[in-house]
Design a protein around this motif. Sequence first.
Motif, PDB file in Angstrom:
ATOM      1  N   ILE A 191       0.756  -1.375   0.137  1.00 24.94           N
ATOM      2  CA  ILE A 191      -0.049  -0.004   0.003  1.00 24.94           C
ATOM      3  C   ILE A 191       0.853   1.228   0.024  1.00 24.94           C
ATOM      4  O   ILE A 191       1.761   1.379   0.789  1.00 24.94           O
ATOM      5  CB  ILE A 191      -0.926   0.257   1.298  1.00 24.94           C
ATOM      6  CG1 ILE A 191      -1.821  -1.433   1.245  1.00 24.94           C
ATOM      7  CG2 ILE A 191      -1.654   1.200   1.302  1.00 24.94           C
ATOM      8  CD1 ILE A 191      -2.810  -1.380   2.698  1.00 24.94           C
ATOM      9  N   CYS A 192       0.828   2.064  -0.952  1.00 19.55           N
ATOM     10  CA  CYS A 192       1.411   3.439  -0.914  1.00 19.55           C
ATOM     11  C   CYS A 192       0.614   4.363  -0.255  1.00 19.55           C
ATOM     12  O   CYS A 192      -0.447   4.776  -0.526  1.00 19.55           O
ATOM     13  CB  CYS A 192       1.440   3.940  -2.539  1.00 19.55           C
ATOM     14  SG  CYS A 192       2.364   5.531  -2.602  1.00 19.55           S
ATOM     15  N   VAL A 207       2.010   7.983  -9.173  1.00 19.76           N
ATOM     16  CA  VAL A 207       1.036   7.177  -8.348  1.00 19.76           C
ATOM     17  C   VAL A 207       0.288   6.028  -9.246  1.00 19.76           C
ATOM     18  O   VAL A 207       0.280   4.979  -8.984  1.00 19.76           O
ATOM     19  CB  VAL A 207      -0.126   8.086  -7.622  1.00 19.76           C
ATOM     20  CG1 VAL A 207      -1.306   7.227  -7.051  1.00 19.76           C
ATOM     21  CG2 VAL A 207       0.454   9.186  -7.030  1.00 19.76           C
ATOM     22  N   ARG A 208       0.447   6.616 -10.578  1.00 23.86           N
ATOM     23  CA  ARG A 208      -0.233   5.424 -11.634  1.00 23.86           C
ATOM     24  C   ARG A 208       0.873   4.707 -11.793  1.00 23.86           C
ATOM     25  O   ARG A 208       0.494   3.184 -11.974  1.00 23.86           O
ATOM     26  CB  ARG A 208      -0.439   6.568 -13.002  1.00 23.86           C
ATOM     27  CG  ARG A 208      -1.776   7.099 -12.915  1.00 23.86           C
ATOM     28  CD  ARG A 208      -2.213   7.348 -14.453  1.00 23.86           C
ATOM     29  NE  ARG A 208      -1.101   8.013 -15.148  1.00 23.86           N
ATOM     30  CZ  ARG A 208      -0.825   9.317 -15.543  1.00 23.86           C
ATOM     31  NH1 ARG A 208      -1.705  10.096 -14.780  1.00 23.86           N
ATOM     32  NH2 ARG A 208       0.214   9.879 -16.149  1.00 23.86           N
ATOM     33  N   GLU A 240      -8.190   7.975 -12.739  1.00 21.79           N
ATOM     34  CA  GLU A 240      -6.960   8.009 -13.366  1.00 21.79           C
ATOM     35  C   GLU A 240      -5.933   6.952 -12.912  1.00 21.79           C
ATOM     36  O   GLU A 240      -5.302   6.371 -13.629  1.00 21.79           O
ATOM     37  CB  GLU A 240      -6.345   9.360 -13.311  1.00 21.79           C
ATOM     38  CG  GLU A 240      -5.313   9.493 -14.444  1.00 21.79           C
ATOM     39  CD  GLU A 240      -4.951  10.949 -14.630  1.00 21.79           C
ATOM     40  OE1 GLU A 240      -3.943  10.918 -15.322  1.00 21.79           O
ATOM     41  OE2 GLU A 240      -5.789  11.734 -14.423  1.00 21.79           O
ATOM     42  N   ILE A 241      -5.741   6.965 -11.740  1.00 19.88           N
ATOM     43  CA  ILE A 241      -5.183   5.757 -10.947  1.00 19.88           C
ATOM     44  C   ILE A 241      -5.464   4.373 -11.360  1.00 19.88           C
ATOM     45  O   ILE A 241      -4.822   3.441 -11.786  1.00 19.88           O
ATOM     46  CB  ILE A 241      -4.970   5.891  -9.479  1.00 19.88           C
ATOM     47  CG1 ILE A 241      -4.288   7.138  -9.341  1.00 19.88           C
ATOM     48  CG2 ILE A 241      -4.113   4.706  -9.019  1.00 19.88           C
ATOM     49  CD1 ILE A 241      -4.565   7.630  -7.662  1.00 19.88           C
ATOM     50  N   GLY A 242      -6.762   4.082 -11.241  1.00 18.57           N
ATOM     51  CA  GLY A 242      -7.641   3.010 -11.615  1.00 18.57           C
ATOM     52  C   GLY A 242      -8.244   2.603 -10.362  1.00 18.57           C
ATOM     53  O   GLY A 242      -7.691   2.196  -9.210  1.00 18.57           O
TER      54      GLY A 242
END
Length: 296
Positions: A191-192, A207-208, A240-242
């Motif tokens: 986990i970031c 982040v992506r 956008e990250i998903g």
Amino acid sequence: MNRYDDLLQDTIDLHCHVDLEFSETLFRKRGPEDEWLPAAERSGMRGVVLKSHLWPTVSVVPFIKRLYEGPVEVWPSITLNGATGGIDLWSVEAAYHQGARTVFLPTWGSVNDLRNGGFHRRLADAFEWFRPERLCVQRVIDDGGKPTDDVRDLVRFCRDHGLTLATGHVSWQESLAVAEEAATAGLDRLICSHPLSNSVRAPLDAVRRVAELGAYAEVCWTNIAPGRKDPAEVVAAIREIGLDRVVVATDYFTGAVPQPSDLFRLTLGTLHDAGLTAAEIHRVAAENPARALGLE
């Protein structure tokens, strides 16, 4: 129930601070765990990861479970700041044998927290003998930008023992290096931690990339609280990250906010009002956190 109450069904809060964390008075929360866990049960929550910046919560969770015997799971953790020996595998091994589910990389003990005005400032104001220049010294990468040997060993220990690793307050560059190491080692439970926070300040491209490497990006109440980021912008970032690579948590800490299940309701309701559907809320607050912990 109304639609906001429904959002909490089967949710897991991966980032919730213990009440008695630093002292009997400083940084206390809204109430002890045996008072708010029944409310979490009534709300339909599945569980919570209990965190401390100072001591491993493996020592307090057994006593909490004696006071609260309901169905809401309480998983302990360890944060690798200087008080627990830093990034030391023996500390992690001991925590594992006491039931820890999550390992957090340094928070106030990281060089990044010191450089970016993080939580260490509040500790320095509150405690006479807290010395940031002596205690906030931990890095997880070497001068070449690669994870240190201790971090490489930690990643493999978490992989082999079914632990979830979270990046704490380290820099986004360090988080990205850890994500690359985790992908190489086959650790799929990374986990970031709150990359959009003021202490991490990760660009969306980074982040992506972390998500592409198989890690989960954490979004917290502290990202969308009044005076922070526009919730609609955070929803756009989540998309956008998903959606499959985002987890939402509270980062419950201060006594100024509602107790954890109410704060989770506020967090999820705010994101819902900003554009996330109920099904998407369930994915980022129930399904993805369960996968991040290695649960069904």
